[in-house]
Design a protein around this motif. Structure first.
Motif, short mmCIF file in Angstrom:
data_model
loop_
_atom_site.label_atom_id
_atom_site.label_comp_id
_atom_site.label_asym_id
_atom_site.label_seq_id
_atom_site.Cartn_x
_atom_site.Cartn_y
_atom_site.Cartn_z
N PHE A 85 11.33 1.82 40.17
CA PHE A 85 10.84 0.64 40.87
C PHE A 85 10.55 -0.51 39.92
CE2 PHE A 85 7.29 3.59 40.35
CZ PHE A 85 6.41 2.82 39.60
N ALA A 86 10.76 -0.31 38.61
CA ALA A 86 10.54 -1.39 37.66
C ALA A 86 11.61 -1.32 36.58
CB ALA A 86 9.16 -1.27 37.03
N VAL A 87 12.03 -2.49 36.09
CA VAL A 87 12.97 -2.51 34.97
C VAL A 87 12.21 -2.85 33.69
CG1 VAL A 87 15.07 -3.03 36.22
CG2 VAL A 87 13.55 -4.88 35.60
N ASN A 88 12.92 -2.72 32.58
CA ASN A 88 12.36 -3.06 31.27
C ASN A 88 11.22 -2.17 30.83
OD1 ASN A 88 14.15 -5.14 30.94
ND2 ASN A 88 12.78 -6.61 31.94
N LEU A 89 11.16 -0.95 31.37
CA LEU A 89 10.17 -0.01 30.87
C LEU A 89 10.65 0.55 29.53
CD1 LEU A 89 9.28 1.82 34.16
CD2 LEU A 89 7.78 0.40 32.78
N PRO A 90 9.71 0.97 28.67
CA PRO A 90 10.15 1.41 27.34
C PRO A 90 11.08 2.61 27.35
CG PRO A 90 7.81 1.82 27.70
CD PRO A 90 8.26 0.92 28.79
N THR A 91 10.94 3.49 28.35
CA THR A 91 11.82 4.67 28.36
C THR A 91 13.28 4.29 28.60
OG1 THR A 91 11.10 4.89 30.62
CG2 THR A 91 10.25 6.50 29.04
N ALA A 92 13.48 3.16 29.30
CA ALA A 92 14.85 2.77 29.63
C ALA A 92 15.65 2.43 28.39
CB ALA A 92 14.84 1.58 30.59
N ALA A 93 14.96 2.01 27.31
CA ALA A 93 15.68 1.63 26.10
C ALA A 93 16.17 2.84 25.32
CB ALA A 93 14.78 0.77 25.22
N ILE A 94 15.66 4.03 25.68
CA ILE A 94 16.00 5.21 24.89
C ILE A 94 17.46 5.60 25.10
CG2 ILE A 94 15.51 7.66 24.58
CD1 ILE A 94 12.66 7.04 25.42
N ALA A 95 17.89 5.53 26.35
CA ALA A 95 19.20 6.09 26.66
C ALA A 95 19.95 5.16 27.59
CB ALA A 95 19.05 7.45 27.31
N ASP A 96 21.29 5.23 27.52
CA ASP A 96 22.10 4.38 28.41
C ASP A 96 22.83 5.25 29.43
OD1 ASP A 96 23.97 5.57 26.93
OD2 ASP A 96 24.90 3.76 26.15
N MET A 97 23.77 4.60 30.14
CA MET A 97 24.41 5.29 31.26
C MET A 97 25.25 6.46 30.81
SD MET A 97 25.64 2.17 33.59
CE MET A 97 25.48 0.63 32.75
N ILE A 98 25.82 6.34 29.60
CA ILE A 98 26.69 7.42 29.14
C ILE A 98 25.85 8.66 28.82
CG2 ILE A 98 28.33 8.04 27.34
CD1 ILE A 98 29.04 5.01 27.37
N VAL A 99 24.64 8.43 28.31
CA VAL A 99 23.73 9.55 28.10
C VAL A 99 23.37 10.19 29.44
CG1 VAL A 99 21.48 10.22 27.22
CG2 VAL A 99 22.82 8.53 26.01
N LEU A 100 23.21 9.34 30.45
CA LEU A 100 22.89 9.87 31.78
C LEU A 100 23.99 10.80 32.28
CD1 LEU A 100 20.88 9.57 34.16
CD2 LEU A 100 22.42 7.86 35.07
N VAL A 101 25.24 10.34 32.13
CA VAL A 101 26.38 11.19 32.51
C VAL A 101 26.37 12.46 31.65
CG1 VAL A 101 28.87 11.31 32.70
CG2 VAL A 101 27.70 9.21 33.26
N GLY A 102 25.97 12.30 30.39
CA GLY A 102 25.87 13.46 29.51
C GLY A 102 24.83 14.45 29.99
N PHE A 103 23.71 13.95 30.47
CA PHE A 103 22.68 14.85 31.03
C PHE A 103 23.23 15.63 32.22
CE2 PHE A 103 18.92 12.31 29.30
CZ PHE A 103 18.62 13.29 28.39
#
Lengths: 312, 225
Positions: A85-103
């Motif tokens: 529900f919010a953008v620019n949170l610090p956790t979002a900077a850890i990983a990108d979309m490709i990491v998400l697909v990797g998960f």
């Protein structure tokens, strides 16, 4: 403060995931003229399963009991990096979309191995089918994601959504195609109806349920919970990328409240659409899945092409 | 240049351009004749919408007339005619036999890329915001040809032919703000006459070789082998 908010967002995501699938089931029951179970039924199921002792087969190796924790951990981590529900949170900077697909791939890898581990016929069959579908779905998903990345010039989900919010409304054909592709991939990856039937484990055509047939007790609870998180992850991704309006960009209580309400409405509508689609189509033959996912890939490819041809 | 630098109308034209290519892809994927005719009508409706949008944004009111002609001809008249034809020949449920879905789709995607590379240097010369749609229209033409090459049914060939005409028309609207009225009227009636003549030919072909499968035209000998 930001980290606290990020933690709250991740925990809320994980806790609300069963509610989302409960709502989905509720709408589906109404559409099929059945009496719906209460919305919190998935929580009851999880509590019941957590209370039971898991039974592990004699032939199982260490992989079998370890898999539910890996799968749930991967799902919870991906819940932390997707803007809820919010953008620019610090956790979002850890990983990108490709990491998400990797998960996603990591949890699938372990589930597949666990399906093979015990050595039952159903487990191996489910694993092989799941891998077949994954190998076809992943390129389509990556292609759709690259389309978004090309538009926003970043693969970080939060930054990309921020860019879309900044640039305001624009008619982008590439996004329409990417949305179509991603919807089809989401249906395939979360085991919903034209590909797999989530409501039964008594069919010879089952895929996901066949893999986890040997699980019981808290292991099963973790896997089911992870499945619900994964379903909601796809929902949140689709809702927030293609309809980013309403996401909180500064961390005031009002903005956060609006963000939470907006994602609630978006997910509610998305689940209703999914329920409608599931009610109106029949399950597909396994050998037609490649056509379905080929079409998803084609949509994603067209999205990328139309970005290059028409939007640059 | 990003999507935002265009006005909302130009964005809409480009958006419809992408959808027109998509309908061409759907036609290639469609196995049944009646579904293909529906898709052809949808493509015609999109062309009419583009034409009307161009007429609205540019000072060329005659494009409204061409939009109207498209609606009457390609959305209503020709699809209805084709539907009645296949109903009369009892081909409503006929599906294409042994169709290489995957290969055709790959070929189609590469054709789109090919047309982009061919058109790009030409499009640089144009100053219109919608010049990028030229690649799309060339792609629609090539996809129409692909449709004609890969299918055996004569009716599909006719639809592919009409789709080629759609692509040419789209190129005219997107790159030069429409052709002169006389040319447009001429082409419109040509297409209509072509559709009628094709209809007559269907019956002719069927009565002489007892099928509408084009492959069987190769075996047209005096003496049966």
């Amino acid at each position: 403060m930001d980290w606290l908010l990020a933690l709250i967002q991740a925990v809320l995501f994980v806790l609300l995931a069963p509610l989302f699938s409960g709502w989905l089931k509720w709408v589906k029951c109404l559409l099929q003229n059945r009496r719906p179970p209460p919305l919190w039924q998935p929580y009851r199921d999880l509590r019941k399963l957590f209370g039971k002792r898991p039974v592990v087969a004699d032939t199982a190796s260490w992989l079998f009991p370890a898999t539910p924790y890996v799968v749930f951990g991967a799902a919870a981590l991906s819940a932390a990096i997707v803007p809820f529900f919010a953008v620019n949170l610090p956790t979002a900077a850890i990983a990108d979309m490709i990491v998400l697909v990797g998960f996603f791939a990591l949890s699938r890898f372990f589930l597949t191995l666990a399906g093979l581990d015990v050595g039952t016929a159903f487990g191996g069959m489910g694993s092989s089918r799941d891998m077949t579908i994954a190998s076809l779905a992943e390129p389509a998903m990556l292609m759709a994601i690259f389309t978004l990345a090309l538009t926003a010039s970043t693969t970080n989900i939060s930054v990309a959504i921020d860019y879309l919010l900044d640039s305001g409304f624009a008619l982008r054909p590439s996004f329409l195609f990417a949305l179509g592709g991603l919807l089809l991939v989401a249906v395939a990856e979360t085991g919903r109806i034209p590909i797999d039937n989530p409501a039964t484990h008594l069919e010879l055509t089952m895929i996901h349920e066949a893999m986890i047939l040997e699980y019981s007790g808290r292991h099963l609870a973790l896997i089911e919970w992870a499945g619900q998180i994964r379903l909601m992850l796809y929902g949140v991704l689709i809702a927030n990328i293609f309809l980013p309006w309403g996401l909180a960009r500064e961390f005031t209580p009002e903005a956060l409240g609006v963000g939470l309400a907006a994602i609630g409405v978006k997910l509610g509508v998305l689940a209703a659409v999914l329920a409608l689609a599931e009610t109106s189509v029949a399950k597909m033959r396994l050998f037609r899945v490649q056509e379905f996912l080929g079409f998803a890939y084609l949509l994603a490819l067209l999205g990328m092409l139309s970005h290059i041809i028409l939007e640059v | 240049m990003s999507a935002q630098s265009h006005s909302i109308y130009e964005q809409a034209i480009l958006f419809i351009a992408a959808l027109v290519v998509f309908t061409s892809f759907l036609m290639l994927a469609q196995k049944r004749l009646s579904g293909m005719i529906h898709l052809f009508a949808v493509q015609g409706a999109m062309l009419a919408a583009t034409s009307a949008l161009a007429a609205y944004t540019l000072p060329y009111p005659h494009l409204y007339v061409s939009a109207l002609i498209i609606v009457v001809l390609k959305v209503i008249l020709i699809p209805v005619m084709l539907h009645r034809l296949i109903a009369r020949m009892d081909m409503r449920q006929d599906a294409e036999p042994a169709y290489l879905y995957g290969y055709v789709m790959m070929a189609a995607a590469s054709l789109v890329m090919f047309s982009y590379y061919v058109v790009e240097p030409i499009a640089q010369l144009s100053t219109l915001a919608t010049r990028n749609a030229m690649a799309v229209s060339l792609a629609v033409v090539l996809l129409g040809m692909l449709l004609m090459i890969t299918r055996r049914q004569v009716v599909t060939h006719v639809i592919g032919f009409m789709a080629i005409e759609n692509g040419l028309f789209f190129a005219a609207v997107a790159s030069t703000q429409g052709m002169p009225m006389v040319v447009e009227l001429g082409i419109a009636f040509d297409v209509l006459v072509a559709a009628i003549i094709f209809g007559v030919f269907f019956f002719h072909i069927r009565s002489s070789i007892d099928s509408l499968d084009v492959d069987r035209l190769n075996r047209l000998n005096e003496v049966e082998p």
